[in-house]
Every structure is written in C-alpha cells, then in structure tokens.
Design an enzyme around this catalytic site. Sequence first.
Site, short mmCIF file in Angstrom:
data_model
loop_
_atom_site.label_atom_id
_atom_site.label_comp_id
_atom_site.label_asym_id
_atom_site.label_seq_id
_atom_site.Cartn_x
_atom_site.Cartn_y
_atom_site.Cartn_z
CB THR A 141 24.60 10.88 49.65
OG1 THR A 141 25.20 11.73 48.28
CG2 THR A 141 25.89 10.15 50.06
CG ASP A 143 26.92 13.94 46.29
OD1 ASP A 143 26.51 13.93 45.11
OD2 ASP A 143 27.04 14.83 46.84
CG MET A 187 24.18 16.82 40.41
SD MET A 187 22.69 16.52 41.50
CE MET A 187 21.67 18.17 41.36
N GLY A 188 27.78 15.67 42.13
CA GLY A 188 28.80 14.80 43.02
C GLY A 188 29.63 15.88 44.00
CD GLU A 244 27.22 19.34 41.47
OE1 GLU A 244 26.26 19.74 41.02
OE2 GLU A 244 27.25 18.65 42.54
CG LEU A 299 16.77 14.97 34.35
CD1 LEU A 299 17.28 15.01 32.94
CD2 LEU A 299 15.20 14.60 34.39
CD GLN A 300 23.19 13.77 38.21
OE1 GLN A 300 24.55 13.34 38.17
NE2 GLN A 300 23.38 14.96 37.89
NE ARG A 301 18.34 15.94 43.71
CZ ARG A 301 18.50 16.84 44.34
NH1 ARG A 301 19.70 17.05 44.71
NH2 ARG A 301 17.86 18.04 44.36
O1 F6P Z 1 24.11 16.07 47.98
C1 F6P Z 1 23.73 15.44 46.85
C2 F6P Z 1 23.59 16.56 45.69
O2 F6P Z 1 22.65 15.86 44.88
C3 F6P Z 1 24.80 16.91 45.17
O3 F6P Z 1 25.35 16.11 44.27
C4 F6P Z 1 24.35 18.27 44.32
O4 F6P Z 1 25.69 19.20 44.32
C5 F6P Z 1 23.51 18.80 45.58
O5 F6P Z 1 22.90 17.82 46.25
C6 F6P Z 1 22.38 19.55 45.06
O6 F6P Z 1 21.87 19.98 46.17
P1 F6P Z 1 20.30 20.74 45.99
O7 F6P Z 1 19.20 20.08 45.20
O8 F6P Z 1 19.81 21.18 47.56
O9 F6P Z 1 20.72 22.29 45.15
#
Ligand code: F6P
Length: 413
Positions: A141, A143, A187-188, A244, A299-301
């Site tokens: 994750t 997060d 995010m997080g 967020e 973008l960050q993930r």
């Molecule tokens: O759980 C990882 C995460 O990237 C969180 O940081 C973020 O709040 C959430 O997923 C967003 O999820 P989704 O792409 O399902 O809206």
Amino acid sequence: MKKNVIVGQSGGPTAVINASLAGVYKTAKDMGADTIYGMRYGIQGLLEKKIVDLGEKIRNDMDVELLKRTPASFLGSCRYKLPESSEDKAIYEKIFAILEELEITAFFYIGGNDSMDTIKKLSDYAQTVDSPIRFIGVPKTIDNDLEGTDHTPGYGSAAKYIATVTKELVRDGLIYEMQSVTVIEIMGRNAGWLTGAAALAKSEDCEGPDLIYLPEVPFDVDVFLEKVKKLVAEKQSIVIAVSEGIKTADGRYVCELSAHSDKTDSFGHVQLSGTGKYLSDLIIEKLGCKSRAIELSTLQRCAGHLTSRVDITEAYQVGGTAVKAAFEGKTGQMVILKRVSQDPYICTTDLYDVHKVANLEKKVPRSWITEEGDYVTAEMKNYIEPLIQAELTPIMITGQPRHIIIDDLPDIK
Ligand code: F6P
C-alpha cells in the site's frame, strides 16, 4: 499431488505492486509449482471464476523484468469485503470449491489492511473445514499504514514521487514576482506517511514546503488561514502539503466541508478528494491571493517512471518470502519488512500473524509531527530517506516506458 498456486491483487495499486506479483511468480516457478494461476480482479473475480494461467503470459526473464516495471495491478483489483463465514457460509464453500477444483495448495493475496482481512477470514475458515490450502498475505500500500511491518512495499516509490514533485512545484512557484499559494493534496486516507514525504523536498537546493498537515492532528481552518496570511505577508511563494484525510476537531473530513462529497467505495471508505481545492478556494476568497490546488491523486501511485530501487527490490522479495512460507506449511501470516540497520540501511523479511494486521491502520507517531501540527520532524525524514533511494529505470521503447499487458490472456475454462 499437484503443486498449483493462485495469486491475486486487491485494493488501490502501487507503482511496484507487480514486482510482488513477479516475486510470487518467479519463486513459485523456481520452487517447482506446476501451474501459477492469477485471479482477475481479486477475490471478486475469483468468485466469478475469472482466472488466468500466468505461465501463458510470463514466459521468460524479460517478461518478469517487464512485470516488475509495470505500474498498477496487472491482474486487476477489487475493493471487496468478504462477509464473516457465520453470516454467509455459501460464499466460502464456493471459494473453496473453486480452489479445490484447481488443485490449489497455496493462495497469495497482495494488498493492504482490508485485503489482510480476506487472508485472515480464508485461513480461519480453512481451519474449520480442515483444508490444507495455505493463505499468505503479501503487503502492499502506498499509504504505509499496515501494522507489524517497518514499512510497506509501494510506499517508498510514492514517497519518492511526492518529494520530487513537491520540489518541482516549489521551483515553479518562484517564477512570478506576485504572491501565490500552492496547495498540494496527497493521498493516504487516515495516515500521514505519504504527506510527510513532502518534507524530503527540503534540501540544499530547495526550501521545501512551508506547511505540512497530516490527518493525525485535528485541522483548524481558522488557524490555518491565519498562518497562511502571515506567510503571504512575508514571502512570495508558499507551498503547502495537505493530506486528503485531514479532519476537523469534530471528526469531519475537510473535503466534506465542500458542497459535494458523499461517495463511498465497497469497503465503505469515503472517497477523499477535494481537500486541496477547498483550501485553495478559501485562500482566494479570504486572503485575495492567487492560489492553485494540485491533487496528486492516482499519479502518485502509478508513477512507474520514478520508482525507488529499494522499494521495487523489497516488493519483489516479499513475494518470494510469501511463497517460501507457504511451501514450508505456514498459513494465516503476512510477510513483513524488518529494518535491521538504518545506516547502512539493511532490511529483511519475516512473517507476522495476519490477525494482528487485518483492518488496523498504523498512524504516524505524534512525536514525529511538530507541536503545532504543521510540519514533520527530522525523525520522520530519517525514517523515509532510505526507502526512496536509487532508481530502476523503465524499459524504454520509442521514448515511452514499455509495460506488460494482460488484455489478450483468456480466462481458463
Ligand atoms: O488505499 C490506497 C489509496 O490509494 C488511498 O491512499 C486512497 O485514499 C485510495 O486508495 C483511493 O482509492 P480508489 O482509487 O479506489 O478511489
């Protein structure tokens, strides 16, 4: 007896989640697995028998390398919460019937705290029906909020991306002589690990962000505006990193203060988005200053072009450790990362009871956040720094990163 295994991915992806898939695949193959199946769209896809034979797609070491460098869940993902077996036994019977039909001996699930809940429930159920199938969780994750592990694969690369773009945004903020405030939303959810990474932008050649707000500390909108007002009077460009998931003292997400936000996913989580925009609009309205919100959002993930080599290596390792554990007969465990030494940075893998992980959220220690709750301490920077080191460049074809895709892989019959 056949040694077939199955692997799935669940929850939000990371830039290195497929390195864990590659680690599971390669290790299982090297350890003599017969067929390595992949669940399309996690457990939800498994229930619909959406299953592929990964050996049909990952044919050689080059494919493994491509998979490691491909961001976002290769197999597809889901946000699906398994009911308790006491509430819906039929669903468990169905899952186990599918697994038995495929002659599965080990089940791997790459995910975060909600996904570890799936591993917990399946391994518990396996015990009640005397099933020999082993269930192992592979942590993932951005997060970084999983209990039991020093950090989670996926976090280091997202942190590297956040620190880098924050640095670039600080530079961009300096181009005009007029005052401006840039609010970066990171995010997080309810943990500030990712937002804290913005502090790494502060270096010899960069002032870094001026303020950093994590969800661990209640957010006061009026105090925030006062601080920004003071900074605007002192300097030309102000950069603020906000999570967020920041909440006011009465427990409401700041993003819920704006007109529209009642979206929830199937895990029941509120979709957190709009915090930066809300605060930026407030700055324009109350302080009459130019302001812009930058939502890093997905973008960050999925920034596969800027992964941390440390992170991608560890992501691969946890996949391998999961397979070894299952083949040694372990079940109901999650692989963890253990920081053995900080300098030089040395990290190993181990196992942790998944019951102590499922559904919990690990927060940033309060002592790593400044008294006023508007920045992080040197301790937090020290913790993150080794995790963002070195790079693994994508395989570039005609100027673009090359990814491996699953589209043409048929479901098994
Ligand atoms: O759980 C990882 C995460 O990237 C969180 O940081 C973020 O709040 C959430 O997923 C967003 O999820 P989704 O792409 O399902 O809206």
